[in-house]
Design an enzyme around this catalytic site. Structure first.
Site, PDB file in Angstrom:
ATOM      1  N   ASP A  15       2.071  10.381  34.643  1.00  0.00           N
ATOM      2  CA  ASP A  15       0.973  10.965  35.404  1.00  0.00           C
ATOM      3  C   ASP A  15       1.002  10.559  36.874  1.00  0.00           C
ATOM      4  O   ASP A  15       0.972  11.414  37.767  1.00  0.00           O
ATOM      5  CB  ASP A  15      -0.372  10.571  34.792  1.00  0.00           C
ATOM      6  CG  ASP A  15      -0.684  11.338  33.518  1.00  0.00           C
ATOM      7  OD1 ASP A  15       0.250  11.592  32.731  1.00  0.00           O
ATOM      8  OD2 ASP A  15      -1.855  11.674  33.304  1.00  0.00           O
ATOM      9  N   ARG A  94     -10.006  -3.373  36.029  1.00  0.00           N
ATOM     10  CA  ARG A  94     -10.174  -2.381  37.097  1.00  0.00           C
ATOM     11  C   ARG A  94     -10.704  -2.975  38.402  1.00  0.00           C
ATOM     12  O   ARG A  94     -10.219  -2.621  39.475  1.00  0.00           O
ATOM     13  CB  ARG A  94     -11.050  -1.222  36.617  1.00  0.00           C
ATOM     14  CG  ARG A  94     -10.442  -0.410  35.476  1.00  0.00           C
ATOM     15  CD  ARG A  94      -8.970  -0.117  35.693  1.00  0.00           C
ATOM     16  NE  ARG A  94      -8.373   0.695  34.654  1.00  0.00           N
ATOM     17  CZ  ARG A  94      -7.185   0.492  34.140  1.00  0.00           C
ATOM     18  NH1 ARG A  94      -6.463  -0.567  34.536  1.00  0.00           N
ATOM     19  NH2 ARG A  94      -6.696   1.292  33.229  1.00  0.00           N
ATOM     20  N   SER A 179      -1.490   7.039  24.114  1.00  0.00           N
ATOM     21  CA  SER A 179      -1.302   6.388  25.411  1.00  0.00           C
ATOM     22  C   SER A 179      -1.677   4.918  25.304  1.00  0.00           C
ATOM     23  O   SER A 179      -2.502   4.524  24.466  1.00  0.00           O
ATOM     24  CB  SER A 179      -2.162   7.065  26.483  1.00  0.00           C
ATOM     25  OG  SER A 179      -3.532   6.882  26.204  1.00  0.00           O
TER      26      SER A 179
END
Length: 412
Positions: A15, A94, A179
């Protein structure tokens, strides 16, 4: 600040590689930013491929120590566990990526940032809220919410064809029908065949943990030391030396020992922030051991009412972290409160690992004493407690119940 400069949160996968090439096509000068947070990666190949696809620069940033010290350790000390099960391995990663990405963007005077998160997931929220808090001037470019990009790339096959046209090496078919996202804290497995909650995860899916059925038949005991709620040492018993090294080394040891014994697997359906339910399969060996050991020591060390007050704060902070608000004022406030409450959480906890389970065997204070008073609680000595005092205590609490029973009897 160049109007066409952009820093891309880059993983090296299909991606973000296609997004990199697409951004170059659109006329952007792209800096590919890859955060090393403990995932296994061929960084030489990643750099080579990013440059092949047109990246102006490739930044590979070692954030492992920052990740553990500033995010994982507070996550343990604050007792964060989303919906009672998920230890926030991706959610805690994150904000450290956002910190590193923003730092690199500011150093290079870059005006935009981009990411490869999809429009249905949590990560888009986490990346964009994190960057908004740290660098409000940075403008977001989100290909998976861009009409032109999504018209061109309907799915994985379109991405594979595009990557091949650009000379980016990809397998003809996906390596696995799901994934993954990996870091030092955990690996998550989602999407693909796992989107059906009725389908069991394949037996060979896991990378950090041994299948509990195949784990050693002999249990392993370890002792973990804490200071102010933060892990400081690990000792593999009976003969191992106490290890008080860097936080990354401590975490690596815990992952290896707990993973060998099949600890830390969960298969859950969770509630995403944007309102969708999703199925995720996670393995977090070290975090699982630390969470349970810390919970036991915290209960041992802290006052009952303090623990009760902290319970709601833990739930609030867990939601803040999961939803992407690590850098928000409310999260800062709650985190400071919870960490302040850890000042007295000092001591060691002995746990036993056996075929996927973690059992607490014992706990002891650091030598400065604790709220646990053995003489006071003992059944073999008075220890300063007068048993007859319990009569009045019980009568006071029973008064309300007797009154309720009287009221109910009058209704008949």
């Amino acid at each position: 600040m160049p109007a066409n400069s952009v820093i891309l949160a880059y993983s090296g996968g299909l991606d973000t590689s296609c997004i990199l090439a697409w951004l170059v096509e659109k006329g952007f000068q792209v800096t590919a930013y890859l955060a090393d947070i403990g995932q296994e990666e061929d960084y030489v190949a990643v750099r080579k491929n990013a440059l092949l696809l047109g990246a102006k620069e490739v930044v590979i940033d070692d954030l492992k120590s920052e990740f553990v010290c500033e995010f994982a350790w507070p996550g343990v000390a604050c007792g964060l566990r989303y919906e009672g099960r998920y230890l926030l391995g991706t959610s805690l990663a994150r904000p450290v990526i956002c910190k590193g990405l923003v730092r690199a963007a500011l150093e290079r005077n870059i005006g935009h940032f981009a990411h490869g998160a999809t429009g249905k997931g949590n990560d888009q929220v986490r990346f964009e809220l994190g960057c908004a808090a740290l660098a409000p001037h940075l403008k977001a470019i989100v290909p998976w919410r861009d009409a032109e990009f999504t018209r061109r790339f309907k799915g994985r096959q379109d991405l594979i064809a595009y990557a091949k046209a650009k000379g980016f090496p990809v397998p003809a078919t996906p390596a696995a029908p799901y994934s993954t996202d990996a870091n030092l804290l955990h690996i998550s497995y989602e999407s693909g065949m796992l989107e059906d909650p009725a389908v069991s995860a394949p037996k060979g899916i896991f990378n950090m943990t041994t299948d509990p059925e195949d784990a050693p038949d002999v249990a392993q005991d370890i002792e973990i030391g804490f200071e102010k709620g933060l892990p400081t040492s690990v000792k593999v018993l009976p003969d191992g030396a106490e290890v008080s090294k860097s936080p990354v080394e401590l975490f690596t040891i815990l992952n290896a020992v707990a993973g060998k014994h099949g600890v830390g697997r969960i298969d859950i359906v969770e509630n995403r922030f944007i309102g969708l339910k999703s199925r995720g399969v996670y393995e977090s060996p070290g975090m699982t051991v630390l969470f349970l050991a810390h919970l036991d020591l915290e209960t041992f060390c802290l006052d009952r009412e303090v623990l009760k007050a902290m319970r709601g704060l833990k739930d609030s902070m867990t939601d803040f972290v999961y939803n992407g608000f690590w850098f928000s004022p409310e999260c800062n406030f709650v985190r400071d409160c919870l960490l302040r409450g850890q000042n007295d959480v000092n001591g060691k906890v002995k746990v036993r690992l056996f075929k996927g389970s973690v059992s607490v065997l014992s706990r002891k204070d650091s030598g400065s004493g604790s709220l646990y008073n053995q003489a006071l609680v003992s059944m073999d000595e008075e220890g300063g407690f007068t048993p007859s005092d319990s009569t009045g205590f019980i009568n006071c609490h029973a008064l309300r119940l007797r009154e309720y029973a009287r009221y109910r009897s009058n209704l008949k």
